[in-house]
Motif scaffolding. Structure first.
Motif, mmCIF file in Angstrom:
data_model
loop_
_atom_site.group_PDB
_atom_site.id
_atom_site.type_symbol
_atom_site.label_atom_id
_atom_site.label_comp_id
_atom_site.label_asym_id
_atom_site.label_seq_id
_atom_site.Cartn_x
_atom_site.Cartn_y
_atom_site.Cartn_z
ATOM 1 N N UNK A 1 45.583 40.909 27.379
ATOM 2 C CA UNK A 1 45.514 42.337 27.703
ATOM 3 C C UNK A 1 46.834 43.006 27.323
ATOM 4 N N UNK A 2 46.742 44.162 26.670
ATOM 5 C CA UNK A 2 47.924 44.916 26.269
ATOM 6 C C UNK A 2 48.103 46.117 27.203
ATOM 7 N N UNK A 3 49.337 46.575 27.296
ATOM 8 C CA UNK A 3 49.625 47.819 27.985
ATOM 9 C C UNK A 3 49.814 48.902 26.922
ATOM 10 N N UNK A 4 49.024 49.961 27.024
ATOM 11 C CA UNK A 4 49.016 50.989 25.981
ATOM 12 C C UNK A 4 49.169 52.361 26.618
ATOM 13 N N UNK A 5 50.072 53.178 26.068
ATOM 14 C CA UNK A 5 50.218 54.565 26.496
ATOM 15 C C UNK A 5 49.536 55.466 25.476
ATOM 16 N N UNK A 6 48.641 56.312 25.954
ATOM 17 C CA UNK A 6 47.974 57.298 25.099
ATOM 18 C C UNK A 6 48.538 58.662 25.469
ATOM 19 N N UNK A 7 49.227 59.291 24.529
ATOM 20 C CA UNK A 7 49.884 60.567 24.798
ATOM 21 C C UNK A 7 49.003 61.704 24.308
ATOM 22 N N UNK A 20 40.030 51.686 24.305
ATOM 23 C CA UNK A 20 41.080 50.732 24.663
ATOM 24 C C UNK A 20 40.783 50.059 26.005
ATOM 25 N N UNK A 21 40.276 50.831 26.962
ATOM 26 C CA UNK A 21 39.930 50.261 28.273
ATOM 27 C C UNK A 21 38.752 49.308 28.163
ATOM 28 N N UNK A 22 37.788 49.637 27.317
ATOM 29 C CA UNK A 22 36.651 48.739 27.103
ATOM 30 C C UNK A 22 37.102 47.393 26.543
ATOM 31 N N UNK A 23 38.238 47.410 25.850
ATOM 32 C CA UNK A 23 38.797 46.170 25.295
ATOM 33 C C UNK A 23 39.740 45.469 26.281
ATOM 34 N N UNK A 24 39.624 45.845 27.558
ATOM 35 C CA UNK A 24 40.369 45.207 28.665
ATOM 36 C C UNK A 24 41.874 45.444 28.610
ATOM 37 N N UNK A 25 42.274 46.546 27.995
ATOM 38 C CA UNK A 25 43.691 46.902 27.992
ATOM 39 C C UNK A 25 44.020 47.773 29.211
ATOM 40 N N UNK A 26 45.271 47.712 29.639
ATOM 41 C CA UNK A 26 45.752 48.630 30.672
ATOM 42 C C UNK A 26 46.157 49.926 29.976
ATOM 43 N N UNK A 27 45.464 51.007 30.290
ATOM 44 C CA UNK A 27 45.647 52.263 29.553
ATOM 45 C C UNK A 27 46.316 53.305 30.442
ATOM 46 N N UNK A 58 41.866 52.971 33.155
ATOM 47 C CA UNK A 58 42.617 54.148 32.711
ATOM 48 C C UNK A 58 43.275 54.820 33.908
ATOM 49 N N UNK A 59 44.596 54.969 33.834
ATOM 50 C CA UNK A 59 45.334 55.704 34.856
ATOM 51 C C UNK A 59 46.096 56.833 34.176
ATOM 52 N N UNK A 60 46.033 58.019 34.750
ATOM 53 C CA UNK A 60 46.716 59.174 34.170
ATOM 54 C C UNK A 60 48.138 59.289 34.704
ATOM 55 N N UNK A 61 49.035 59.781 33.841
ATOM 56 C CA UNK A 61 50.442 59.939 34.190
ATOM 57 C C UNK A 61 50.923 61.329 33.796
ATOM 58 N N UNK A 62 51.782 61.890 34.621
ATOM 59 C CA UNK A 62 52.462 63.147 34.292
ATOM 60 C C UNK A 62 53.886 62.866 33.837
ATOM 61 N N UNK A 63 54.493 61.819 34.392
ATOM 62 C CA UNK A 63 55.848 61.426 34.026
ATOM 63 C C UNK A 63 55.796 60.566 32.764
ATOM 64 N N UNK A 64 56.360 61.069 31.682
ATOM 65 C CA UNK A 64 56.279 60.373 30.395
ATOM 66 C C UNK A 64 57.016 59.042 30.423
ATOM 67 N N UNK A 171 32.424 46.259 19.596
ATOM 68 C CA UNK A 171 31.052 46.293 19.076
ATOM 69 C C UNK A 171 30.549 47.699 18.781
ATOM 70 N N UNK A 172 31.158 48.715 19.347
ATOM 71 C CA UNK A 172 30.724 50.079 19.058
ATOM 72 C C UNK A 172 31.763 50.884 18.286
#
Length: 345
Positions: A1-7, A20-27, A58-64, A171-172
């Motif tokens: 599992x990877x940790x990924x930030x989506x800005x 990314x979450x479907x691929x079991x990553x921490x988003x 998926x967890x949302x962040x305000x602090x970059x 797969x999709x």
């Protein structure tokens, strides 16, 4: 599992977060709006942009700084006009070198820089050839519903492209790689101009004949400019070229098509942008491409016509008349010739 930030927590950033979450990553989905972050974390929804439930990964962040802490990759999905500002913020807080992937489609007016160039200019230690771009025919609404979608990731750094492919593919959501980042970025940006034109055509009440001609001749313009700048002409026949062009010109999901449709119905640009309530990348890209064409001495009549509609307030029907009454010429002097010249040497 990877940790990924989506800005960027708009529709496309949210859709890619789902993949990314479907691929079991921490988003970690970053937004510059605290109210949006609160809503996502409390309801697992981002309804302004996509009407779907978001995975718990998926967890949302305000602090970059918190969003990018200890991540393996940063996915930049903010509008082109915000790229420099976000990268400057990253430069002040970034501690580790991570893979940078962007999924923005645009060109900066005046400088005529592509997104990978903007990122490399603002992020210390990152060369443009190490940046990865993700592009292709991909409406966020369909990606979020896990409907079959195929895209391309491109970088001159093959290792980074392979990493991005592995990060997203499932797969999709099928992912190809390409080394031609120039062609991939230009195709993704310039197709928005033709999508505006397709919307204008539909807004005027024209039919499929007109749209087919617009898409075909638009592709010739994109390839003509792209190859003059050094892109591989075959890239414009692939997913981020003709594939993205078709999907953006033929669907009401496309905000560029919707903006063009309103223009074709007689609305002024300022009113259209106010109604849209979201960034319409094609408008900025028209300015950049118009300047590119002049600098490269490349003929782009459709782009010129749309520039006249947007910024000279020429009536759409007048532009259509101009295009239909241009001097006679052969058709096979464009993309086919570019391919012939490249591969007959």
């Amino acid at each position: 599992m990877k940790k990924v930030a989506v800005l960027g927590a708009g529709s496309w950033g949210t859709a890619l977060s789902i993949v990314l979450a479907d691929n079991s990553n921490e988003v970690r989905l970053w937004s510059h709006r605290q109210d949006q972050v609160n809503t996502i974390n409390e309801t697992h929804k981002n309804e302004k942009y996509l009407d779907v439930m978001l995975p718990e990964h998926i967890q949302a962040f305000y602090n970059l700084e918190e969003a990018i802490n200890d991540v393996d990759a940063i996915i930049i999905v903010v509008p082109t006009k915000a790229i420099r500002d976000v990268c400057r913020q990253l430069n002040e807080i970034r501690k580790d070198d991570v893979t940078i992937i962007h999924a923005a489609k645009g060109i900066e007016p005046v400088t005529l820089k592509r997104v990978s160039q903007l990122i490399s200019e603002e992020l210390d230690g990152y060369k443009a050839e190490d940046i990865v771009v993700l592009s292709g025919p991909s409406h966020a609404e369909e990606v979020a519903l896990r409907q079959p979608t195929t895209v391309t990731v491109s970088s001159m750094n093959i290792k980074n492209a392979d990493f991005a492919q592995d990060l997203f593919i499932n797969e999709s959501f099928r992912v190809y790689t390409s080394p031609d980042i120039l062609g991939i970025e230009l195709g993704g940006a310039l197709k928005n101009i033709i999508a505006l034109g397709a919307g204008i055509s539909d807004g005027l009440g024209y039919g499929d004949n007109a749209k087919a001609a617009l898409i075909t001749r638009g592709l010739a313009e994109i390839a003509r400019l792209g190859t003059s700048l050094g892109a591989n002409p075959l890239s414009f026949l692939g997913l981020p070229g003709v594939g993205d062009l078709i999907v953006t010109c033929t669907s009401e999901h496309s905000r560029n098509w919707r903006a063009g449709n309103l223009l074709g119905k007689g609305y002024k640009l300022d009113d259209v942008l106010e109604q849209m309530g979201m960034v319409v990348e094609g408008v900025r890209t028209v300015k950049a491409a118009h300047q590119f064409a002049a600098d490269q001495d490349v003929e782009m009549p459709i782009t010129t016509g749309i520039h006249q509609i947007l910024f000279d307030e020429l009536e759409p029907k007048e532009v259509v008349e101009q295009l239909m009454n241009r001097n006679k010429r052969e058709e096979m002097d464009d993309l086919a010739q570019l391919l012939t010249e490249r591969y007959s040497q």
